[in-house]
Design an enzyme around this catalytic site. Structure first.
Site, PDB file in Angstrom:
ATOM      1  N   ILE A 138      -0.306  -5.661   5.477  1.00 59.48           N
ATOM      2  CA  ILE A 138      -0.262  -5.309   4.049  1.00 59.48           C
ATOM      3  C   ILE A 138       0.986  -5.866   3.380  1.00 59.48           C
ATOM      4  O   ILE A 138       1.405  -5.398   2.316  1.00 59.48           O
ATOM      5  CB  ILE A 138      -0.365  -3.785   3.844  1.00 59.48           C
ATOM      6  CG1 ILE A 138       0.786  -3.048   4.553  1.00 59.48           C
ATOM      7  CG2 ILE A 138      -1.695  -3.278   4.361  1.00 59.48           C
ATOM      8  CD1 ILE A 138       0.879  -1.577   4.177  1.00 59.48           C
ATOM      9  N   GLU A 171       8.739   3.266   7.750  1.00 51.07           N
ATOM     10  CA  GLU A 171       8.994   4.415   6.886  1.00 51.07           C
ATOM     11  C   GLU A 171      10.408   4.974   6.954  1.00 51.07           C
ATOM     12  O   GLU A 171      10.891   5.573   6.002  1.00 51.07           O
ATOM     13  CB  GLU A 171       7.975   5.517   7.191  1.00 51.07           C
ATOM     14  CG  GLU A 171       6.651   5.185   6.554  1.00 51.07           C
ATOM     15  CD  GLU A 171       5.465   5.817   7.247  1.00 51.07           C
ATOM     16  OE1 GLU A 171       4.882   6.736   6.681  1.00 51.07           O
ATOM     17  OE2 GLU A 171       5.119   5.378   8.366  1.00 51.07           O
ATOM     18  N   GLN A 208      11.594  -4.659   5.914  1.00 53.11           N
ATOM     19  CA  GLN A 208      11.039  -3.302   5.941  1.00 53.11           C
ATOM     20  C   GLN A 208      12.121  -2.267   5.670  1.00 53.11           C
ATOM     21  O   GLN A 208      11.926  -1.333   4.905  1.00 53.11           O
ATOM     22  CB  GLN A 208      10.387  -3.015   7.299  1.00 53.11           C
ATOM     23  CG  GLN A 208       9.035  -3.661   7.453  1.00 53.11           C
ATOM     24  CD  GLN A 208       8.043  -3.117   6.448  1.00 53.11           C
ATOM     25  OE1 GLN A 208       7.724  -1.936   6.434  1.00 53.11           O
ATOM     26  NE2 GLN A 208       7.560  -3.972   5.569  1.00 53.11           N
ATOM     27  N   GLY A 244       0.818  -1.205   0.000  1.00 52.72           N
ATOM     28  CA  GLY A 244       0.000   0.000   0.000  1.00 52.72           C
ATOM     29  C   GLY A 244       0.855   1.260   0.000  1.00 52.72           C
ATOM     30  O   GLY A 244       0.595   2.187  -0.731  1.00 52.72           O
ATOM     31  N   THR A 279      11.532  -9.919   9.293  1.00 51.59           N
ATOM     32  CA  THR A 279      10.532  -8.997   8.746  1.00 51.59           C
ATOM     33  C   THR A 279      11.014  -7.551   8.882  1.00 51.59           C
ATOM     34  O   THR A 279      10.730  -6.714   8.026  1.00 51.59           O
ATOM     35  CB  THR A 279       9.167  -9.180   9.433  1.00 51.59           C
ATOM     36  OG1 THR A 279       9.340  -9.048  10.844  1.00 51.59           O
ATOM     37  CG2 THR A 279       8.581 -10.542   9.132  1.00 51.59           C
ATOM     38  N   THR A 301       3.760  -6.415   5.457  1.00 54.72           N
ATOM     39  CA  THR A 301       4.855  -5.987   6.316  1.00 54.72           C
ATOM     40  C   THR A 301       5.375  -7.082   7.234  1.00 54.72           C
ATOM     41  O   THR A 301       6.524  -7.069   7.642  1.00 54.72           O
ATOM     42  CB  THR A 301       4.364  -4.851   7.223  1.00 54.72           C
ATOM     43  OG1 THR A 301       3.214  -5.345   7.931  1.00 54.72           O
ATOM     44  CG2 THR A 301       3.983  -3.630   6.442  1.00 54.72           C
TER      45      THR A 301
END
Ligand SMILES: Cc1cc2nc3c(=O)[nH]c(=O)nc-3n(C[C@H](O)[C@H](O)[C@H](O)COP(=O)(O)OP(=O)(O)OC[C@H]3O[C@@H](n4cnc5c(N)ncnc54)[C@H](O)[C@@H]3O)c2cc1C
Ligand code: SF4
Lengths: 700, 339
Positions: free
Chosen positions: A469, A666, A598, A240, A594, A471
């Site tokens: 999503i 982010e 990211q 997304g 994970t 992640t």
């Protein structure tokens, strides 16, 4: 009254656990929004296809469905006259087909329903729409701007501190430059899609969304329903990057189209081209940055004045200058945001809104300052470390930027780097290295509710209406729950991705794991308080996390340092980035696998933004003309070489969350483009202040 | 997508007959370009005649001292790039193929379809904007629009699009012939004459008549073709169309240029044979400066806008690079070229 969560001891957290849904995904068994079948309740669906406006502003005079309706398989054509009415039309992005106004090129002006996708697509091609066109504005250049009431995430539009004029008047060194970042599209792998089914006064939406509950809450008043009458299911979502954080017009199109055929499911897939007009994007930003410093690089003043663009039908202002409020120490600073309302698509969240474009400007400016002061770029940042948050005056919860820079420098081999640009050549390539700092705020969202039920035999079911999503949320929430419960992860059944589960906030703002995880911990602790260590099967507790981190007392942020090596072809100017290293401090890493993904993903997207990504809007028409992935370039495999990621050891932050972790989704994209641009300058001596950094800037 | 009739051709002659008889019929090769156009509404044929299964799928090595090739129109791009004779005798062809698209697309794309793929001009692909190539007389949106990929040579006021094929640029430098079957039989077209400049009729990409089927491409090998290569400058390292590209062949006699071929991609509506530059170099002493001067001579006619002005320097430099690579191999055969 439930108790606030208390810190949890790590057992599974910090260790590798395979992705809970890895097998389903790689074997094709995971069902995405368009793939639900009869066993999910989606029987004999119709397909909806969007018809988009070909003018940027004006009115629809007439929608002629005749040719479409004559096409075999086409069932109906909905337009602004025939579509079901909405109870609330204030949100002009979502309130489609309610009136004849056109506010952007690519707006949904009709929806075709047909028995097959082929017939629907052809039907859409055959719908003839007549317009009364009005002049439009679609270019930020020269556009009138205004000060919005606030900017994204509720930040203040303007914020200043100290005597800026005096700081600049007396400064020995001043950097005064304009930096820009282009219009960009999120472009997740899975395009937006929804399947909608009405059963009387109930709507079920299989959606590709980052927030099932937010979709229900947003749509309910518009459809004249209570949120409880809307079920939103998103068991799997193919990415997304913020573009699915808020519902967009196509989901409403699916809901309205299905309302016109009650009892019959309707599937709507947005094409890649349509995404460029309908599902959000990052606006172009222009930042005027000024830095005033002592000869040794100590900052006296910081200014960032950011201009961006929004849509005349709905306001969104990128918070480009907010990082400048907290990043470095300086006695004086001024930050402002101005925005131009254009007759164009509605901008929205794209990975690290604000920080990504804002830190590009700031961190290139810092590189320019370092060179002007003849100070190493890392040392410059160390010299400007603030003791407390310059914006709030609050102590930092856990600011370890300097350690990230120093650890990164060691691993990257920064020592001995020539300070002058354009001195290293290897064969046909100019070689340079660059660094930039990264930061991202710890956004903790209240209002998450979890339910934990004892299944007996030491097993537990944990439910929360969160969304994975891609992640890894489905995996790390199990680890957090397991450690809170003091059981093995295999003893936890996690249920997410559905409004049947308790309310949860968006998978966005790097706040999902932190906010949902806190609610899960609190609910587990509630269960223990209510029912002890060995609850009977069937016993359950539900709790809502309204508070955890003390945001009034601490400045909560994550930090990082990005290093890049860039090579520029001396014949053609082509750029390649053979090495990228990111070192981060983001609290406890719940699952190294994970988490690494990211960070990698953020770095790759940052690299992609540095070198390639740019949506070209043609102001004459008002829409993006590079509207597919052959013309909107994202990094390909061949562009991604040595990417390395590391996080600081012993980084546990129980001021932020009870499990000690902060968000990581982010920060990887923040600063990366600046590190690449700084490296490109170091390679060639050519300073590029406008992204993307492309070959034409270097070819001579 | 408009409904259409799909037929699978049994033999080349009947495929030609079917398409020739219907102005709205089209051949279908691997479909990697045409099917996109169907979905976008750019192409709305009545009938698709699938020629991809015709037995035109072999690379025939022709007799002769240097080894020539007859490449069937259905040979897939991947297979052609990997063919040992292509690699040894026509390296520019192998490299230009491998510089194009992606592994998956090259597996699917045919030799004939690759030659006849259409421009990637964003306005051509967007039916909501004017485009003379798609809709003659509607105007050219690219002239004052997004121009990064626009042509700089041989443009017209009606169209500034570039031809996107890498392979065609490689073939142009190798003096390939295209074998074409029409209703009146077979003919040969030099590759350089296959595509045309836009002039007042940008709707016609090529000099082929409607219904003419490409059946093969022929190449003659030589010392020159052995010393050939291809360089593609692009925004990302893979899966991007050329900003500019250069196919070159160079044969040195000591320091003197005995023969040379230069073809450019990304600069014109067709693969651009830089004959002016070739002429300037032939018989001259090789040097990087001489190549740059020759390229500059060819580029004197270039017309650019803000978005594509960089192409002049880029194609000149890339030409110098390609010639430098080819020259170093012949002058210092042990060392190979630069990286
Ligand atoms: C994302 C993407 C990236 C790409 N990148 C590149 C790139 O970097 N470089 C590059 O060169 N190409 C690139 N391509 C284009 C690709 O090379 C072409 O799509 C392919 O070569 C076309 O071959 P095809 O057999 O699939 O042709 P088709 O799509 O089947 O046909 C193309 C055209 O040729 C006609 N045709 C086909 N066969 C014959 C025949 N035998 N005789 C007469 N007419 C015929 C068809 O009617 C049609 O008009 C890319 C494509 C995509 C989708
Ligand atoms: S350049 Fe050619 S293809 Fe592009 S818009 Fe103009 S006429 Fe059409």
């Amino acid at each position: 009254m439930t108790q606030q969560a208390t810190p949890v001891e790590a057992r599974s957290m910090g260790t590798h656990l395979d992705r809970a849904d890895g097998r389903e995904k790689v074997t094709g068994h995971a069902r995405y929004a368009m793939e639900h079948g009869a066993d999910d309740g989606v029987e004999a669906p119709l397909t909806a296809w969007l018809v988009q406006s070909t003018i940027a502003r004006g009115r629809v005079v007439r929608v002629d469905p005749a040719a479409a309706l004559a096409h075999p398989g086409v069932v109906s054509v909905l337009d602004h006259e025939s579509a079901p009415r909405l109870a609330d039309t204030e949100d002009r992005e979502l309130a489609i087909l309610q009136d004849d106004r056109v506010g952007l090129r690519g707006q949904i002006v009709a929806v075709v329903l047909a028995e097959t996708p082929e017939a629907a697509r052809e039907g859409a091609r055959l719908v003839h729409v007549a317009y009364d066109e009005e002049p439009h504005r679609a270019s930020l250049e020269g556009a009138e701007t205004y000060a919005p009431e606030s900017v994204n995430a509720g930040h203040e539009t303007d914020w200043a501190d100290g005597d800026v004029a005096a700081a600049f008047a007396g400064a020995a060194v001043v950097v005064d430059q304009r930096y820009s970042t282009p219009h960009e599209h999120n472009s997740p792998m899975e395009p937006h899609a929804a399947t909608a089914l009405w059963d009387g006064e109930r709507l079920t939406l299989w959606d590709s969304t980052q927030a099932v509950h937010a979709v229900a809450k947003t749509f309910a008043p518009m459809l004249g329903l209570e949120a409880a009458q809307i079920t939103v299911r998103a068991p799997y979502v193919g990415g997304g990057f913020g573009s699915k954080g808020l519902p967009h017009a196509p989901e409403m199109a699916a809901a309205l189209a299905a309302l016109s055929v009650p009892g019959r499911p309707v599937k709507l897939a947005v094409t890649r081209q349509q995404m460029f007009a309908l599902t959000g994007y990052r606006t172009e930003t222009v930042s005027h940055v000024r830095l005033a410093a002592e000869p040794d690089g100590r900052l006296l003043g910081i200014e960032q004045h950011a201009v961006s663009q929004t849509s005349a039908i709905k306001e969104f202002t990128e918070q480009t200058a907010t990082a400048a409020r907290m990043m470095y120490a300086a006695p004086a600073r001024a930050t402002t945001h101005r925005v131009a309302a254009l007759d164009v698509a509605v901008p929205s969240w794209m990975r690290a809104p604000g920080e990504m474009p804002g830190m590009f400007a700031q961190e290139v400016a810092m590189d320019e300052l370092a060179f002007a002061c003849e100070v190493d770029p890392i040392e410059l940042r160390v010299r400007n470390e603030p003791d407390a948050d310059p914006e709030t005056g609050n102590p930092w919860n856990n600011r370890r930027l300097v350690e990230c820079l120093e650890r990164g420098a060691e691993r990257f081999g920064w020592a001995g780097r020539p300070s002058a640009p354009g001195t290293v050549q290897d064969g046909d390539w100019w070689v340079g290295t660059g660094v930039a700092a990264a930061t991202y705020p710890t956004l903790w969202m209240p209002g998450n509710t979890a339910r934990v039920e004892s299944l007996g035999g030491g097993r537990y079911a944990v439910s929360i209406g969160a969304v994975d999503i891609g992640t890894g949320a489905r995996t790390v929430l199990v680890q957090i729950a397991a450690d809170a419960l003091g059981v093995d992860p295999a003893a936890v059944d996690l249920h997410i991705g559905d409004t049947d589960q308790p309310a949860a906030t968006v998978a966005g703002g790097s706040a999902g794991t932190g906010s949902w995880g806190t609610a899960i911990v609190q609910t587990v602790q509630q269960l223990r308080a209510d029912h002890g260590e060995h609850p009977d099967a069937g016993v359950a507790s539900t709790a809502t996390a309204e508070a955890y981190p003390d945001m009034d007392r601490y400045a909560l942020h994550s930090f990082g340092a990005v290093f890049a090596e860039v090579r520029i072809h001396r014949w053609t100017g082509e750029l390649r980035a053979p090495r990228l290293l990111g070192v981060y401090s983001s609290g406890r890493v719940v699952n190294p696998m994970t988490a690494r993904s990211q960070f990698y993903g953020g770095l790759v997207m940052g690299l992609s933004g540095a070198l390639f990504e740019e949506s070209v809007r043609d102001p004459r028409f008002g829409h993006v003309v590079t509207q597919d992935l052959a013309t909107y370039h994202v990094a390909s495999h061949a562009d991604v070489h040595g990417i390395e990621v590391e996080w600081l050891a012993d980084d546990t932050d129980t001021l932020a969350t009870p499990f000690g972790g902060r968000g990581i989704g982010e920060i990887g994209i923040v600063g990366t483009a600046a590190a690449v641009a700084n490296a490109a300058w170091h390679a060639t001596g050519i300073r590029v202040r406008d992204l993307p950094v492309t070959a034409d800037r270097f070819v001579r | 997508m408009k409904e259409l009739t799909y037929v699978r051709a049994d033999d080349a002659a009947s495929a030609v007959a079917t398409v020739s008889a219907d102005p709205h019929a089209r051949f279908l090769g691997g479909g990697t370009n045409l099917v996109d156009h169907l979905k976008l509404g750019v192409a709305t044929p009545s009938t698709l005649v699938d020629v991809s299964r015709l037995p035109l799928d072999t690379v025939e090595v022709l007799e002769g001292d240097r080894g020539g090739l007859r490449i069937g129109a259905n040979v897939r791009n991947s297979d052609l790039a990997a063919h040992p004779v292509v690699r040894s005798t026509f390296p520019a062809l192998s490299r230009s193929l491998l510089a194009g698209a992606s592994g998956q697309i090259r597996n699917q794309a045919t030799t004939g379809g690759n030659l006849l793929q259409r421009t990637r001009c964003v306005y051509f692909q967007d039916v909501t904007t004017p485009c003379n190539k798609r809709e003659p007389g509607s105007g050219c949106s690219a002239l004052e629009g997004y121009g990064r990929y626009n042509a700089i040579l041989g443009t017209s006021a009606d169209c500034v699009a570039t031809h996107p094929s890498d392979m065609a640029v490689g073939l142009a430098a190798l003096d390939a012939d295209v074998v074409v079957l029409g209703p009146d039989g077979e003919r040969r077209v030099p590759l350089a004459d296959l595509h045309r400049l836009p002039g007042h009729h940008p709707e016609d990409d090529t000099t082929l008549a409607h219904g003419e089927l490409i059946t093969a491409v022929e190449l003659r090998g030589s010392e020159l073709t052995r010393h050939s290569t291809y360089y593609k400058a692009r925004d990302r390292a893979s899966y991007a169309f050329a900003l500019v590209s250069v196919a070159g062949a160079l044969e040195l006699d000591g320091d003197v240029v005995r023969d040379v071929r230069i073809a450019w991609g990304g600069v014109a509506h067709k693969p651009w044979r830089a004959t002016v530059a070739e002429q300037a170099l032939r018989g001259e002493v090789y040097s990087e400066d001489a190549v740059r001067a020759a390229a500059a001579e060819e580029l004197r006619a270039a017309e650019t806008g803000d978005d594509n002005a960089f192409k002049v320097a880029m194609v000149r430099n890339a030409t110098a690079l390609v010639m430098h690579q080819l020259a170093s191999k012949q002058q210092h055969p042990q060392q190979g070229g630069t990286r």
